[in-house]
Design a protein around this motif. Structure first.
Motif, PDB file in Angstrom:
ATOM      1  N   THR B  50       0.835  -1.207   0.000  1.00 19.63           N
ATOM      2  CA  THR B  50       0.000   0.000   0.000  1.00 19.63           C
ATOM      3  C   THR B  50       0.868   1.255   0.000  1.00 19.63           C
ATOM      4  O   THR B  50       0.560   2.238  -0.676  1.00 19.63           O
ATOM      5  CB  THR B  50      -0.949  -0.025   1.211  1.00 19.63           C
ATOM      6  OG1 THR B  50      -1.770  -1.181   1.118  1.00 19.63           O
ATOM      7  CG2 THR B  50      -1.822   1.206   1.268  1.00 19.63           C
ATOM      8  N   GLU B  89      -7.403   0.268  -0.972  1.00 21.58           N
ATOM      9  CA  GLU B  89      -7.658  -0.921  -0.170  1.00 21.58           C
ATOM     10  C   GLU B  89      -8.751  -0.589   0.843  1.00 21.58           C
ATOM     11  O   GLU B  89      -8.670   0.399   1.569  1.00 21.58           O
ATOM     12  CB  GLU B  89      -6.360  -1.267   0.563  1.00 21.58           C
ATOM     13  CG  GLU B  89      -6.433  -2.451   1.471  1.00 21.58           C
ATOM     14  CD  GLU B  89      -5.105  -2.632   2.225  1.00 21.58           C
ATOM     15  OE1 GLU B  89      -4.255  -1.731   2.191  1.00 21.58           O
ATOM     16  OE2 GLU B  89      -4.946  -3.693   2.842  1.00 21.58           O
ATOM     17  N   ASP B 165      -5.507  -1.942  -5.211  1.00 23.23           N
ATOM     18  CA  ASP B 165      -4.893  -2.394  -3.965  1.00 23.23           C
ATOM     19  C   ASP B 165      -5.794  -3.440  -3.315  1.00 23.23           C
ATOM     20  O   ASP B 165      -6.880  -3.114  -2.845  1.00 23.23           O
ATOM     21  CB  ASP B 165      -4.679  -1.191  -3.037  1.00 23.23           C
ATOM     22  CG  ASP B 165      -3.648  -1.481  -1.949  1.00 23.23           C
ATOM     23  OD1 ASP B 165      -3.167  -2.632  -1.873  1.00 23.23           O
ATOM     24  OD2 ASP B 165      -3.329  -0.558  -1.182  1.00 23.23           O
ATOM     25  N   GLU B 166      -5.346  -4.661  -3.306  1.00 18.48           N
ATOM     26  CA  GLU B 166      -6.082  -5.787  -2.727  1.00 18.48           C
ATOM     27  C   GLU B 166      -7.541  -5.831  -3.209  1.00 18.48           C
ATOM     28  O   GLU B 166      -8.460  -5.781  -2.397  1.00 18.48           O
ATOM     29  CB  GLU B 166      -6.061  -5.686  -1.187  1.00 18.48           C
ATOM     30  CG  GLU B 166      -4.682  -5.504  -0.603  1.00 18.48           C
ATOM     31  CD  GLU B 166      -4.096  -6.777  -0.012  1.00 18.48           C
ATOM     32  OE1 GLU B 166      -4.754  -7.831  -0.087  1.00 18.48           O
ATOM     33  OE2 GLU B 166      -2.968  -6.714   0.497  1.00 18.48           O
TER      34      GLU B 166
HETATM   35 MG   LIG Z   1      -2.012  -2.909   2.105  1.00 16.58          MG
END
Ligand SMILES: [Mg+2]
Ligand SMILES: Nc1ncnc2c1ncn2[C@@H]1O[C@H](COP(=O)(O)OP(=O)(O)O)[C@@H](O)[C@H]1O
Lengths: 296, 317
Positions: B50, B89, B165-166
């Motif tokens: 991140t 995220e 992100d994820e």
């Molecule tokens: Mg992360």
């Protein structure tokens, strides 16, 4: 090829002047729509409307009940003064609470729920974002003032039989008072990712900003005291010099003591507005300096 | 093929406020993302994924190092911003709005309006398969639906690059599969994707190239085919009894998933396959199939990261 594709392929790094304003305005409207749904804000608003409603309508009803025993209800004039006092105080206090609460939370809450990441990764400058948020707060504050002031305006008109124009001026000045309060609370909120600290700071600014005359008094009296007292006096002097004097913005005494359609003190109003704009501009610039390189 | 994202010795140290320890979240990270690929940026929680992505978007600032996106170092310019879609995220989307209203908001931030905006909203809502729920309040959305709206907001300007992100973390298997399918479709349309994840299966299925990072360092970098070599041969056997199984293990073979006489026998690197078959036969087992077996990304990950954390533990001891 559609317009947006053309924009994508355009080599220019700039953005149209129109977009310069549309971005902040979009954010302001969004902030406004979100703020007016916040439970705390709606709670304060309902409370203040209840106080105004209660003070005006209920006392009128009580009067009808106690016709003939005027002594028990007190002279009509005293009662009207009391009502005006209660309602103007309610608007001012709840208005300030709403201002503080919204100003302290718009930026931190977006950091907390990460919406800010989605916004600042778009072609939106940090300055544009801040302007949008700040304007959105002012729209919310304005709406609250209009609702609270509007209700009291109608109630007072019905009671006095003449339009309480002085109240409108009082509301205008209150807006400019809240603008200062909002700008500094907002600036402090930009240092934080939670709204707790900025809310406390906002309350502090509001309370001390309304007590600056008292601060002056403290510093004058401490001049000849012990060294400890002098220290307190100096602190009071510093606070007096840097804090805005919010008490100046209040027309409560004029409203309570005079007639509801008295002319306002025209000579001080432009000064107060300029004073407010200068202080809020300082507050806003402070927020920009803090926010420009903030790690999100 | 051209380089879309380029980082050079990217470093991020979070300074602690009150004299505590600084966090070296990223240490001299260099990587490149090529146009048209899905780049998997992998690592366990806290490894710096991140942090890297936030620097790419100008949300935080590098301690040192360089970033170039689409050839430009001015990564926060509007031109670059128009061409990057970002899904943070675990973001939350304001739930008092309808699905399409939130997209309208984000579209307006890109300067879209009128028919252009409406067309883009229709296109992305369709792409993420949310047409049926576009008029519903976000409040009533499931996690998977929210994530799809998140993907839609990242796509609203039709950007060349997507940084996610994820994107599948916390979703159920069906929602994951749906997101994965959307991502593969986006790649087929020619978009460049950078996907961070700590869930390897996901990424293995769709990535072209991956990096594995751990504690801010790059551990492995390459295409899936390069990294996941065919390391072993597996022989599936039946009719294997207890003493037979023992015999196999004594002679250097490893048994996997042995249930009621059936088992998979792993032939270690270096052992001749015929030799292994002979051993199985002599133990009384019947040969079902013989196949080369590829290491999974998970195994690679454990090997790489496990090695790193073991080395660290030894250094500390
Ligand atoms: Mg992360
Ligand atoms: N704002 C911050 N301040 C201090 N440390 C941070 C901050 N953000 C992340 N970290 C630390 O940096 C490291 C990397 O975090 P992160 O990039 O979020 O990892 P990942 O996304 O791979 O899970 C972690 O050790 C994390 O605790």
């Amino acid at each position: 090829m559609s317009a947006e594709n053309a924009a994508l392929n355009a080599p220019s790094k700039g953005i149209s002047p129109k977009q310069l304003f549309i971005g902040p305005w979009t954010i302001a409207v969004f902030t406004w729509r979100e703020s007016i749904r916040k439970k705390t804000m709606v709670g304060f608003l309902i409370l203040s409307l209840l106080v105004i409603f209660g003070a005006t309508v209920m006392t009128s009803m009580m009067q009808q009940d106690t016709v003939g025993s005027a002594a028990a209800a007190g002279p009509l004039e005293t009662q009207t003064k009391l009502i005006k006092d209660i309602c103007v105080s309610a608007i001012s206090i709840f208005g300030a609470l709403i201002t503080i609460f919204i100003s302290a939370s718009v930026v931190p809450s977006e950091i907390e729920n990460k919406v800010i990441y989605t916004v600042l990764s778009k072609p939106v400058r940090r300055l544009q974002y801040l302007i949008g948020k700040f304007v959105g707060v002012q729209l919310t504050v304005l709406l609250n003032l209009v609702l609270m002031g509007g209700l009291f305006f109608i109630a007072l008109w019905a009671r006095e039989g003449m339009p309480p124009t002085l109240l409108l001026w009082a509301m205008l000045l209150m807006f400019f008072e809240f603008l200062i309060l909002s700008a500094f609370t907002f600036a402090i909120s930009c240092t934080s990712s939670s709204s707790v600290l900025p809310t406390i700071a906002g309350l502090f600014i509001y309370i001390t900003g309304n007590l600056t005359e008292y601060l002056k008094d403290v510093s004058v009296r401490a001049e000849h005291g012990t060294s400890m007292e002098q220290l307190v006096g100096q602190l009071a002097q510093i606070l007096y010099n840097i804090l805005p004097n919010l008490q100046n913005f209040s027309l409560k005494n004029d409203i309570v003591q005079g007639m509801v359609n008295d002319p306002p003190p025209f000579e001080i109003i432009p000064n107060l507005i300029v004073y407010s704009l200068i202080f809020s501009a300082i507050g806003f610039c402070l927020s920009y300096v803090i926010f420009l390189r903030k790690e999100l | 093929m051209s380089t879309v994202i380029h980082t050079e010795n990217l470093t991020k140290t979070y300074e602690s406020a009150f004299g505590g320890q600084d966090v070296h979240a990223l240490k001299s990270m260099s990587f490149e993302v090529q146009s048209g690929e899905i780049f998997g940026y992998l690592g366990p929680n806290g490894s710096g994924k991140t942090t890297t992505i936030k620097m790419l978007l100008g949300l935080i600032f590098p301690t040192s190092g360089k970033i170039r996106i689409l050839g430009s170092e001015d990564i926060t310019s509007n031109h670059i911003r128009m061409n990057i879609g970002y899904l943070p995220e675990g973001a939350y989307y304001p739930d008092f709005l309808r699905g399409e209203e939130i997209l309208k908001y984000y579209g307006q931030l890109y300067g879209l309006s009128g028919a252009d905006l409406r067309n883009r909203i229709d296109a992305v809502i369709d792409l993420v398969g949310m047409s049926h729920a576009r008029k519903r309040l976000m409040r009533g959305y499931s996690k998977g639906m929210r994530q799809r709206i998140g993907l839609a907001q990242a796509l609203i300007s039709d950007p060349k690059i997507l940084i996610l992100d994820e994107p599948t973390t916390g979703l159920d298997p069906i929602a994951r599969k749906e997101i994965r399918d959307i991502l593969a479709r986006l790649r087929d349309e020619g978009k460049t994707l950078m996907i961070s994840s700590h869930e390897l299966m996901e990424v293995e299925l769709i990535s072209n190239r991956i990096s594995i990072i751990y504690e801010g360092d790059m551990k492995v970098h390459g295409t899936i085919d390069e990294l996941l070599v065919d390391r072993e041969v597996v022989v599936e056997v039946t009719d294997l009894d207890e003493p037979g199984a023992k015999q196999l293990e004594e002679r250097g073979l490893t048994l996997e998933d042995a249930i009621s006489g059936r088992a998979r026998v792993r032939v270690p690197e270096g052992m001749d396959v015929y030799n292994a078959i002979e051993i199985c036969r002599s133990a009384g087992a019947r040969i079902g199939s013989i196949a080369p077996r590829r290491e999974t990304l998970e195994e690679l990950f454990v090997r790489v990261v496990g090695g790193a954390s073991r080395a660290k533990a030894e250094k500390a001891a």
